[in-house]
Enzyme design. Structure first.
Site, PDB file in Angstrom:
ATOM      1  N   CYS A   1       0.322  -1.118  -0.315  1.00  0.00           N
ATOM      2  CA  CYS A   1      -0.131  -0.037   0.363  1.00  0.00           C
ATOM      3  C   CYS A   1       1.296   1.130   0.059  1.00  0.00           C
ATOM      4  CB  CYS A   1      -1.646  -0.419   0.577  1.00  0.00           C
ATOM      5  SG  CYS A   1      -0.161  -0.273   3.026  1.00  0.00           S
ATOM      6  N   ALA A   2       0.789   2.669   0.195  1.00  0.00           N
ATOM      7  CA  ALA A   2       0.998   3.375   0.456  1.00  0.00           C
ATOM      8  C   ALA A   2       2.345   3.630   0.951  1.00  0.00           C
ATOM      9  CB  ALA A   2       0.175   4.637   0.859  1.00  0.00           C
TER      10      ALA A   2
END
Length: 372
Positions: A102-103
């Site tokens: 994810c980020a």
């Protein structure tokens, strides 16, 4: 290079090994984040869709983190949750070595990993997420700028530079990464990648070549700062501008023949395949629009002359096997591409290490890289 072994079901801390593994990456960020920039060979199977992410973000700003987390679990529940888990698991069935990110390697990928585990599957996730992988790629570039070396491949339009690049393993094709051939007539059918995706494609290739051998030079084509609307990373561009240049020489008529195939015959046939109903119209519009883009440099009179030659060639192309296209291609080489190339080359003449025909340049580069 040995492919790094990534243990499934774990948090993977070695970002370099993840990037070198060539594993398929499951990007669980929202589609808008994925479109802005991701890692090559990634697929987007989001935990939150764009509107859901926006809703959670608004909640976070107004009510804090825990309220936003609670809302996220509420949004992705029931059938929605089942559908997302199913999509992740189906990807793992296709490729059990897929890796989540994810980020920043935090909550979204951890939630996805836990739900996948509860469904009976195992999947690793990247510590630090996209941010860590992006930083690893930027660090690779920074180190290469300091210690690496480059050979620049030059030559007038139509000399076969792309063909030469494709011959060598230690070459990075910036135009391929940008999905644009670097000229007005070089636009692709598809959109160019985002700036981040363009850069990440280049830098991942760079990482792999440096991993193979950090001491050997890497070949790049002589390019302007912009390829279409994508910018070469400034530090890389600056290093390219101070690197030795080798130049392919080819006769004018042979260059016209090369462009006839690349800009006309191949493009026309691909257009007809993609747009069978109105391919001829689209092809003609593409040529005229490409010419229009360089009107400012050509001037009105020369643009009109070349436009008339294009119109004539479009009318006769089916009856004479595209022969009349040679006239406008020759004109555009003489009036636009060649003067521009000569001007740019004069600025770098002291960097020229070798001139030769295609085979001679190929031999020179081979010797420079392999010593044979």
């Amino acid at each position: 290079m040995n492919t790094p072994l990534i243990k499934t079901g774990a948090v993977v801390p070695d970002i370099r090994s993840v990037l070198l593994s060539g594993s398929t990456m499951i990007d669980v960020r929202a589609p808008i984040e994925f479109a802005h920039g991701t890692i090559p060979k990634s697929i987007n199977i989001p935990l939150l869709e764009d509107n859901e992410r926006e809703e959670v973000g608004i909640c976070f700003r107004h009510a804090g983190q825990q309220s936003a987390i609670n809302l996220g679990y509420q949004i992705v529940s029931g059938k929605t949750r089942e559908q997302r888990i199913k999509a992740w698991c189906e990807q793992l069935i296709r490729d059990q070595n897929s890796i989540l990110f994810c980020a920043r390697g935090g909550m979204r990928s951890k939630i996805a990993q836990d739900w996948i585990h509860n469904a009976g599957y195992s999947c690793s996730r990247v510590a630090g997420g996209f941010k860590a992988m992006r930083n690893c790629l930027l660090d690779t570039l920074h180190q290469f700028i300091k210690t690496g070396s480059i050979i620049i491949l030059g030559g007038m339009t139509g000399t076969g530079k792309t063909k030469m690049l494709n011959y060598f393993v230690r070459a990075i094709n910036l135009e391929h990464a940008a999905n644009h051939k670097g000229s007005s007539f070089g636009r692709s059918f598809e959109e160019q990648p985002s700036q981040l995706n363009f850069e990440n494609c280049i830098l991942l290739h760079l990482l792999n070549l440096v991993d193979l051998n950090p001491d050997l030079p890497i070949i790049f084509e002589n390019e302007s700062r912009l390829i279409g609307s994508r910018q070469i990373p400034p530090t890389l561009f600056d290093k390219m501008n101070t690197s030795p240049i080798v130049i392919i020489k080819k006769s004018f008529e042979d260059r016209v023949s090369s462009l006839l195939h690349e800009y006309v015959i191949d493009r026309h046939r691909h257009t007809l395949t993609k747009y069978p109903d109105d391919g001829d119209y689209r092809f003609g519009s593409y040529l005229k629009d490409s010419l229009h883009r360089i009107t400012k440099r050509l001037g009105g009179q020369r643009t009109k002359k070349i436009s008339n030659l294009i119109d004539h060639a479009l009318v006769t192309q089916d009856s004479n096997n595209y022969l009349d296209h040679r006239a406008w291609l020759a004109a555009i080489l003489r009036e636009y591409y060649d003067p521009m190339y000569n001007y740019q080359l004069n600025l770098k003449r002291d960097k020229v290490a070798f001139y030769g025909d295609f085979n001679a340049v190929q031999e020179w580069i081979n010797f420079s890289i392999n010593g044979s």
